[in-house]
Design a protein around this motif. Structure first.
Motif, mmCIF file in Angstrom:
data_model
loop_
_atom_site.group_PDB
_atom_site.id
_atom_site.type_symbol
_atom_site.label_atom_id
_atom_site.label_comp_id
_atom_site.label_asym_id
_atom_site.label_seq_id
_atom_site.Cartn_x
_atom_site.Cartn_y
_atom_site.Cartn_z
ATOM 1 N N UNK A 61 0.862 -1.186 0.000
ATOM 2 C CA UNK A 61 0.000 0.000 0.000
ATOM 3 C C UNK A 61 0.895 1.231 0.000
ATOM 4 N N UNK A 62 0.451 2.268 -0.665
ATOM 5 C CA UNK A 62 1.167 3.543 -0.608
ATOM 6 C C UNK A 62 0.159 4.672 -0.440
ATOM 7 N N UNK A 63 0.653 5.798 -0.017
ATOM 8 C CA UNK A 63 -0.214 6.963 0.193
ATOM 9 C C UNK A 63 -0.792 7.450 -1.151
ATOM 10 N N UNK A 64 -2.050 7.825 -1.105
ATOM 11 C CA UNK A 64 -2.700 8.416 -2.273
ATOM 12 C C UNK A 64 -2.073 9.776 -2.574
ATOM 13 N N UNK A 65 -1.808 10.034 -3.853
ATOM 14 C CA UNK A 65 -1.190 11.293 -4.266
ATOM 15 C C UNK A 65 -2.252 12.175 -4.911
ATOM 16 N N UNK A 66 -2.306 13.416 -4.487
ATOM 17 C CA UNK A 66 -3.290 14.360 -5.023
ATOM 18 C C UNK A 66 -3.172 14.434 -6.544
ATOM 19 N N UNK A 68 -4.367 11.963 -8.511
ATOM 20 C CA UNK A 68 -4.633 10.625 -9.026
ATOM 21 C C UNK A 68 -6.134 10.396 -9.153
ATOM 22 N N UNK A 69 -6.559 9.503 -10.029
ATOM 23 C CA UNK A 69 -7.979 9.165 -10.124
ATOM 24 C C UNK A 69 -8.472 8.580 -8.801
ATOM 25 N N UNK A 70 -9.637 8.975 -8.375
ATOM 26 C CA UNK A 70 -10.162 8.525 -7.090
ATOM 27 C C UNK A 70 -10.435 7.025 -7.061
ATOM 28 N N UNK A 71 -10.642 6.424 -8.254
ATOM 29 C CA UNK A 71 -10.902 4.981 -8.278
ATOM 30 C C UNK A 71 -9.683 4.148 -7.884
ATOM 31 N N UNK A 72 -8.513 4.794 -7.788
ATOM 32 C CA UNK A 72 -7.310 4.086 -7.352
ATOM 33 C C UNK A 72 -7.278 3.869 -5.839
ATOM 34 N N UNK A 73 -8.097 4.571 -5.121
ATOM 35 C CA UNK A 73 -8.079 4.484 -3.663
ATOM 36 C C UNK A 73 -8.625 3.133 -3.205
ATOM 37 N N UNK A 74 -7.926 2.516 -2.269
ATOM 38 C CA UNK A 74 -8.421 1.303 -1.626
ATOM 39 C C UNK A 74 -9.185 1.761 -0.378
ATOM 40 N N UNK A 75 -10.505 1.825 -0.494
ATOM 41 C CA UNK A 75 -11.311 2.431 0.570
ATOM 42 C C UNK A 75 -11.327 1.564 1.823
ATOM 43 N N UNK A 76 -11.241 0.252 1.667
ATOM 44 C CA UNK A 76 -11.240 -0.621 2.842
ATOM 45 C C UNK A 76 -10.006 -0.367 3.704
ATOM 46 N N UNK A 85 -5.155 5.425 0.877
ATOM 47 C CA UNK A 85 -4.119 4.512 0.406
ATOM 48 C C UNK A 85 -4.504 3.920 -0.943
ATOM 49 N N UNK A 86 -3.464 3.632 -1.717
ATOM 50 C CA UNK A 86 -3.615 2.955 -3.017
ATOM 51 C C UNK A 86 -2.987 1.577 -2.903
#
Length: 311
Positions: A61-66, A68-76, A85-86
């Motif tokens: 997992x890595x930190x979400x970068x501003x 990026x497409x929101x669908x890349x986020x692992x919401x769980x 996180x992505x």
């Protein structure tokens, strides 16, 4: 050359070829079952590149970068923390591997007491290796017979292609142009003239592909255990040679075999290819392990298996 009791006429050759093709068709289920059994006993897995990319195996997992497409986020995963996180997958590059088993007439030979002919052993190892490679995410093809595929039923596809193949059975693969990063495994008895083998290696390596030559031989071809009056027939041409004291040929025969192998080893060594020998009295699983380890080492970019005799 194999022992014979009569000259091989054209009619005899046709009948024998027809009989051998029917015999092969009847034996394929056993060979396929044996290949699957051996493959299942080999511990294997997909060797990733330890970097993010396209693949099926979770890496990190890595930190979400501003931006990026929101669908890349692992919401769980993100729900357990105050950060987004992505989920990254491990990059796995599918390799293209070409497997070529020699199905020419000389490969049908099996001496007394040996379970598998050279042809049967080559097919078993080809089937099992194809199964292992496809299970590991690779693409496998057979030159002149089947385009590279990652289909899980690869053994069945190769077997069916062979059963419906009416083309001549050359002792060495026909010329084709593999991609630069392709791996090639040729299983043959390699009793062809060294000039032909040299031409094969030069042609296949011209694009930058890497290869392994496996000389599959019967125990009798290692030791020449014949004595007295024996007729030998050359399977490819039908030429017959008769000797009254076969044992007198043994020393010269063994020396010629050693010289031929040294010549092949010299040619493969020039281009960084591998050469090994396998006797059908040995375990097919040992050869399978040798080849699989060498191919995976090559894919990972580490030094390949050293040239020598296989198990």
């Amino acid at each position: 050359m194999a022992p014979a009791t009569q000259p091989l006429t054209e009619t005899t050759a046709i009948r024998r070829a027809d009989g051998e093709s029917r015999s092969l068709a009847a034996s394929l289920p056993r060979l396929m079952l044996e290949a699957r059994r051996i493959a299942a006993n080999v511990i294997h897995g997909v060797h990733g590149r330890r970097r993010a990319g396209a693949g099926e195996s979770f890496w990190q997992y890595r930190r979400f970068v501003s931006g990026e497409p929101s669908q890349n986020v692992d919401w769980r995963r993100s729900a357990r923390d105050d950060h987004l996180y992505v989920r990254e997958q491990e990059w796995e590059a599918a390799h293209t591997l070409w497997l070529w088993p020699d199905r020419s007439a000389s490969m049908a030979f099996a001496s007394r007491g040996v379970r598998d002919s050279k042809l049967e052993r080559s097919l078993i190892v080809t089937f099992a290796l194809a199964e292992l490679l496809v299970a590991g995410g690779e693409r496998v093809g057979v030159p002149g017979l089947m385009n590279p595929t990652s289909n899980g039923n690869v053994i069945d596809k190769i077997a069916q292609a062979m059963l419906h193949d009416s083309a001549p059975r050359p002792s060495l693969p026909s010329s084709f142009v593999p991609t630069a990063l392709a791996e090639i495994v040729v299983l043959s008895d390699f009793w062809s003239p060294i000039a032909e083998i040299r031409g094969l290696i030069a042609g296949l390596s011209a694009s930058g592909a890497h290869g392994t030559l496996v000389q599959v031989v019967d125990p009798a071809e290692e030791t020449f255990p014949y004595s007295g009056r024996v007729e030998f027939v050359e399977p490819e041409s039908g030429e017959v040679i008769t000797t009254g004291r076969a044992e007198s040929w043994a020393q010269d025969y063994v020396a010629r075999v050693a010289a031929h192998r040294d010549a092949i080893r010299a040619e493969t060594g020039k281009l960084g290819w591998l050469f090994t020998t396998h006797t059908t009295s040995r375990s097919a699983a040992e050869l399978l392990l040798y080849l699989h380890a060498g191919l995976m080492a090559s894919k990972a970019g580490s030094p390949g298996v050293k040239v020598g005799r296989s198990a």
